[in-house]
Scaffold this motif. Structure first.
Motif, PDB file in Angstrom:
ATOM      1  N   ASP A  39      72.697  40.492   5.306  1.00 52.84           N
ATOM      2  CA  ASP A  39      71.425  40.006   6.080  1.00 52.84           C
ATOM      3  C   ASP A  39      71.491  38.651   5.633  1.00 52.84           C
ATOM      4  O   ASP A  39      71.052  37.491   6.298  1.00 52.84           O
ATOM      5  N   LYS A  43      71.093  35.517   8.323  1.00 52.96           N
ATOM      6  CA  LYS A  43      70.031  34.448   8.305  1.00 52.96           C
ATOM      7  C   LYS A  43      70.361  33.095   8.046  1.00 52.96           C
ATOM      8  O   LYS A  43      69.941  32.329   8.819  1.00 52.96           O
ATOM      9  N   ARG A  44      71.609  32.857   7.317  1.00 53.00           N
ATOM     10  CA  ARG A  44      72.272  31.666   7.337  1.00 53.00           C
ATOM     11  C   ARG A  44      72.652  31.239   8.758  1.00 53.00           C
ATOM     12  O   ARG A  44      72.652  29.931   9.173  1.00 53.00           O
ATOM     13  N   ASP A  46      71.567  32.238  11.563  1.00 53.94           N
ATOM     14  CA  ASP A  46      70.309  31.954  12.653  1.00 53.94           C
ATOM     15  C   ASP A  46      69.865  30.257  12.142  1.00 53.94           C
ATOM     16  O   ASP A  46      69.664  29.564  13.181  1.00 53.94           O
ATOM     17  N   GLU A  47      69.913  29.989  10.925  1.00 61.01           N
ATOM     18  CA  GLU A  47      69.322  28.652  10.416  1.00 61.01           C
ATOM     19  C   GLU A  47      70.360  27.496  10.741  1.00 61.01           C
ATOM     20  O   GLU A  47      69.758  26.389  11.322  1.00 61.01           O
TER      21      GLU A  47
END
Length: 172
Positions: A39, A43-44, A46-47
């Motif tokens: 996860d 998330k990274r 997506d960033e």
């Protein structure tokens, strides 16, 4: 040699490989794949993809790709009626667009790879800890890196298990 001795020797020789199996299970793991599926990694990524520079490069990539496809269609459609000079000019233009596309693709990949490498380095201690835990719990006697194995049935893989445990650590 007596037949009994030969038979005993044969049984012993055939049982040797199975003695090794009692030492522990064999498993494979894709450490990089496990980390990149966590996860935290998602998330990274997506960033990174939401950063302005990445979005700009992605838009440029899509524009170049669309222009290149349109030019290629036109070239294929009109090639029969084009002069040799026009064909050469169109091919040069296509080649130039492909070079530009490759350059932008490289920038996009570099951004993602840099983030991925940083994440791998950051999570390495956790990975080692979790792998030790899995090895002990599952009684693994031999753990191989997935990319060093030619073939392994999915049942040998502990990659998903590693990802799950890393996600649990991150959630805590």
């Amino acid at each position: 040699m007596s037949r009994l001795f030969k038979f005993s020797l044969a049984v012993l020789a055939l049982s040797m490989p199975t003695l090794g199996w009692t030492q522990g299970k064999i498993a494979v793991v894709d450490v990089q794949g496990a980390i990149l599926q966590t996860d935290v990694a998602q998330k990274r990524v997506d960033e990174i993809r939401n950063e302005e520079e990445f979005k700009k490069n992605k838009a440029e990539y899509e524009k170049l790709q669309a222009e290149g496809e349109a030019l290629l269609k036109t070239f294929q459609k009109d090639a029969a009626v084009m002069s040799q000079d026009q064909k050469i000019a169109a091919q040069k233009q296509l080649s130039s667009m492909q070079d530009d596309l490759d350059h932008v693709t490289g920038k996009l990949q570099q951004a993602e790879q840099s983030a991925g490498q940083a994440l791998l380095e950051q999570m390495a201690p956790k990975v080692q800890e979790v792998l030790r835990e899995i090895i002990e719990k599952d009684g693994i006697g031999l753990l191989l890196q997935r990319n060093a194995v030619i073939h392994a049935e999915p049942s040998y893989s502990i990659t998903a298990q590693l990802t799950d445990k890393l996600n649990q650590l991150s959630a805590d």
